[in-house]
Design an enzyme around this catalytic site. Structure first.
Site, short mmCIF file in Angstrom:
data_model
loop_
_atom_site.label_atom_id
_atom_site.label_comp_id
_atom_site.label_asym_id
_atom_site.label_seq_id
_atom_site.Cartn_x
_atom_site.Cartn_y
_atom_site.Cartn_z
N LYS A 143 6.49 -6.78 63.65
CA LYS A 143 7.50 -5.63 64.10
C LYS A 143 6.55 -4.58 65.13
O LYS A 143 5.47 -4.36 64.53
CB LYS A 143 8.45 -4.77 63.57
CG LYS A 143 7.95 -3.98 62.33
CD LYS A 143 7.73 -2.39 62.91
CE LYS A 143 6.87 -2.00 61.63
NZ LYS A 143 6.54 -0.37 62.28
N ASP A 184 10.56 -1.13 55.13
CA ASP A 184 10.66 -1.96 56.47
C ASP A 184 11.25 -3.32 56.18
O ASP A 184 11.60 -4.08 57.23
CB ASP A 184 9.28 -2.24 57.02
CG ASP A 184 8.89 -0.89 57.85
OD1 ASP A 184 9.73 -0.19 58.28
OD2 ASP A 184 7.81 -0.78 58.01
#
Length: 296
Positions: free
Chosen positions: A8, A135
């Site tokens: 990401k 996350d």
């Protein structure tokens, strides 16, 4: 089961305050990109969890996020008579701000949900992932999302991967790394009134309008301002001078990403950067966090 689990980047990252539990309240717009680890998961009839990684830098014990993910899944599902064998082929660099460990944990949770036939919803999988790392919930679903709280409050946004004109994304990580603890300590010790905070609302408008230049104009990360890593600033300057519409550091790590409206121009810039920085990749936006490749 074999899963490709995607890195990401943070299109925007703002830190609002430190919480009583030691975490921080954040506002981030997160984006999955095409750089991925390969994670294999196999259920076993023994009760142990065994992890093996291609990286000598990762411990294959209970401290590994993949191990933690399997353990948390078994606990949540109430499964006590099964174990897991987990293999990881690492491509996402460590201490890079690209959630490599969280991505691996997400892949394990998704694989085990399918292998065990539990059919948990995304929201239930997020609850499991949150116990592993902040996350992980994003990495389970991925795509383009607004993340708030400590990262666990997620809202899907117009997808960068759906843009009619797909931007190229150049990733470049210098050899230097930054631990998450050091990065947050630097933020806690700075004068927050001096920070130029990213405009998440403007970024969302640009995404809704499929405005590549608008997306590039509004990238921003408070960690970049606080840490001021010389190599990152050098890479960012090289990307902007090499044709990037915008460039920024991602997460609390040292990877810099650039957004280009031409894949060819991005590749030319990557060719130059790769002479100095081995971890340089030209990629694209992904619409998911993990992709099941095979389940046999």
């Amino acid at each position: 089961m074999l899963i490709h689990t995607y890195a990401k980047i943070n299109l925007t990252l703002d830190i609002l305050r430190k919480r009583p539990d030691g975490y921080h309240d954040l506002v981030m717009i997160m984006q999955s990109v095409g750089l991925y680890d390969k994670v294999t998961v196999k259920l076993t009839d023994s009760t142990g969890i065994h992890v093996k990684s291609s990286s000598a830098l990762l411990m294959d014990d209970e401290s590994n996020t993949a191990y933690k993910a399997a353990k948390r899944f078994f606990e949540y599902a109430g499964i006590s008579d099964k174990g897991a064998e987990i293999g990881m082929e690492k491509n996402i660099p460590m201490e890079a701000g690209m959630a490599g460990g969280s991505a691996d944990a997400a892949a394990v949770i998704i694989a085990m949900n399918r292998l065990c036939g539990t059919h948990f919803s995304d929201e239930e999988l997020w609850q499991i992932g949150e116990k592993v790392g902040a996350d992980v919930p994003f990495c389970i679903t991925g795509g383009t999302m607004l993340a708030e709280g400590k990262g666990e409050i997620l809202k899907s946004l117009p997808q960068l991967s759906d843009f009619a004109e797909q931007p190229a994304i150049l990733l470049c990580k210098p050899d230097v790394g930054v631990s998450t603890g050091r990065a947050y300590a630097a933020v806690d010790g700075c004068d927050s009134s001096l920070l130029n905070r990213p405009d998440a609302a403007a970024m969302q408008k640009a995404l809704a309008a499929q405005d590549v230049e608008g997306v590039a104009d509004h990238v921003g990360n408070v960690f970049e301002q606080v840490l001021r890593i010389e190599e990152c600033e050098t890479i960012k300057t090289a990307m902007l001078s090499g044709g990037a519409l915008g460039a920024c550091m991602t997460g609390s790590g040292t990877t810099v990403f650039g957004i280009f409206d031409s894949t060819e121009v991005a590749k030319q810039c990557a060719f130059t950067l790769k002479k100095t920085y081995t971890n340089t990749f030209v990629t694209h936006a992904e619409g998911c966090g993990c992709r099941v490749v095979s389940d046999n």
